[in-house]
Design an enzyme around this catalytic site. Sequence first.
Site, PDB file in Angstrom:
ATOM      1  N   HIS A  22       0.835  -1.207   0.000  1.00 35.87           N
ATOM      2  CA  HIS A  22       0.000   0.000   0.000  1.00 35.87           C
ATOM      3  C   HIS A  22       0.868   1.255   0.000  1.00 35.87           C
ATOM      4  O   HIS A  22       0.669   2.166  -0.821  1.00 35.87           O
ATOM      5  CB  HIS A  22      -0.906  -0.027   1.241  1.00 35.87           C
ATOM      6  CG  HIS A  22      -1.768   1.183   1.379  1.00 35.87           C
ATOM      7  ND1 HIS A  22      -3.078   1.226   0.968  1.00 35.87           N
ATOM      8  CD2 HIS A  22      -1.506   2.421   1.909  1.00 35.87           C
ATOM      9  CE1 HIS A  22      -3.584   2.426   1.214  1.00 35.87           C
ATOM     10  NE2 HIS A  22      -2.648   3.168   1.797  1.00 35.87           N
ATOM     11  N   GLU A  23       1.823   1.289   0.918  1.00 27.08           N
ATOM     12  CA  GLU A  23       2.682   2.468   1.011  1.00 27.08           C
ATOM     13  C   GLU A  23       3.597   2.592  -0.197  1.00 27.08           C
ATOM     14  O   GLU A  23       3.932   3.707  -0.613  1.00 27.08           O
ATOM     15  CB  GLU A  23       3.507   2.428   2.301  1.00 27.08           C
ATOM     16  CG  GLU A  23       2.685   2.445   3.585  1.00 27.08           C
ATOM     17  CD  GLU A  23       1.778   3.654   3.679  1.00 27.08           C
ATOM     18  OE1 GLU A  23       2.126   4.709   3.106  1.00 27.08           O
ATOM     19  OE2 GLU A  23       0.721   3.559   4.322  1.00 27.08           O
ATOM     20  N   HIS A  26       1.844   4.642  -2.843  1.00 22.71           N
ATOM     21  CA  HIS A  26       2.017   6.089  -2.629  1.00 22.71           C
ATOM     22  C   HIS A  26       3.431   6.526  -3.024  1.00 22.71           C
ATOM     23  O   HIS A  26       3.621   7.542  -3.715  1.00 22.71           O
ATOM     24  CB  HIS A  26       1.807   6.433  -1.147  1.00 22.71           C
ATOM     25  CG  HIS A  26       0.398   6.260  -0.665  1.00 22.71           C
ATOM     26  ND1 HIS A  26      -0.681   6.805  -1.296  1.00 22.71           N
ATOM     27  CD2 HIS A  26      -0.101   5.604   0.439  1.00 22.71           C
ATOM     28  CE1 HIS A  26      -1.791   6.515  -0.638  1.00 22.71           C
ATOM     29  NE2 HIS A  26      -1.464   5.779   0.422  1.00 22.71           N
TER      30      HIS A  26
END
Length: 453
Positions: A22-23, A26
């Site tokens: 997920h990170e 980003h």
Amino acid sequence: MSEILGSLWWLIISIGLLVTFHEFGHFWVARRCGVKVLRFSIGFGKPLWMRVGKDGTEYAIGRIPLGGYVKMLDEREYEIGEALKPHAFNRKPVWQRIAIVFAGPAANLILCVAFLWGMFVIGRPDFAPVVGSSAGIAAEAGLRRGDTVEAIGERATPTWSEVQMALIPHALDREDVAVKVRAQNGSQQTRTLRLSQLPAGFDERRVVQVIGLGGRHELIPALVGRVEPDSAAWRVLAEGDRITALDGDPIASWNDLPAAVAKLGERGGKAMIEVLRNGDRLALEIQPRQMKRDDGETFWGLGVAVAAPTPPQRDAVLRYGPVAAVPAAFREGWHQAGELFAMIGRAFTGRVSLQNTVAGPVTIGRAANAYASNGPAWYLQLLAMLSLSLGILNLLPIPILDGGHLLYYLIELVKGSPVSERVMAAGHFVGLALIASLMGLAFYNDILNNLVR
């Protein structure tokens, strides 16, 4: 490995993997948009390990492994030099900020499909969707032992797990559903389960059992484990006998025996009981007797106890080839996303208990340990569902979540200027309150469902 340690281990692995991806979503898009990333951290708190990359980003692993974050250069947090301002997140066009924020949930959605593809290619061992017992609503619908369930509504059910998962939403909505089956004689039939007749307040965690449906693999073999002295079976049956018939009625499992014994007892007199003993088929004479349970209730019995059942062998595999698994993974991901949104809707409207919809770390850890114990394909399925949940929940328009930030940026697109700091501060306060309440509910459910038993 004990269940507690195993659950803790698989919880850390699962959350760590999903948060990292997920990170990374980003991080990757931020870098492509020219934003300077100050720190990429898996976990919170003081770093257990950290190094500075050639790009100047700090890569760290925090002491608290349940989460992570990407810290980007942003002049709203502190003053920065003129040379770095073009690389600040807040200076980027709104569409780039939208892309950076959306990339995290998008990464989880991509990961979900990848996990499902891996599950299909490896092949998930399961049980055949064959009915073993039918009572209540299932019996009223005409489902019989030996029927193969081929579809629930429009959803195909190649394994028993698909039967269970397909029944749950219809049961929660209390809507009647068509069941396509193949009878033992090979004929194709359609039955209607009257799920609108489900009782109010039924246990949502035991939907299939409440309906009265049991799988063939759940049947307990009619294998004698112990014979009570001076009972009807004493000196007639022996440990290890497999009972196959009583008074001409076939006994396919231990589940069939009580009714057959009661029928014989009510009729009176002796009858023949057929058994397999050391490979030989024997017909022996027996007569049930009235017996008493611990509560004083009488019943017709033989005085035998079932042998400890061995775990049933999985007799079905959900598998696709590498190419066919691609569209199958997208279809399954799309279906599960729809089911997740529907479950969120049921929770908000009160049609389903929040106790069964919000899971905390204990529940997730126990599930991860159980799925991992069943093999890699099962664990990949769990990771896919967790990744999907993480991606979709992060898109909810709640301030401090990615969806809340996206809402601010969409408002900015419409009004032509950023949302005021005052509105954002108020939104963050509301978001923190909502997240704190959700976390409190998750921990409460953990205590209620796992620790208080």
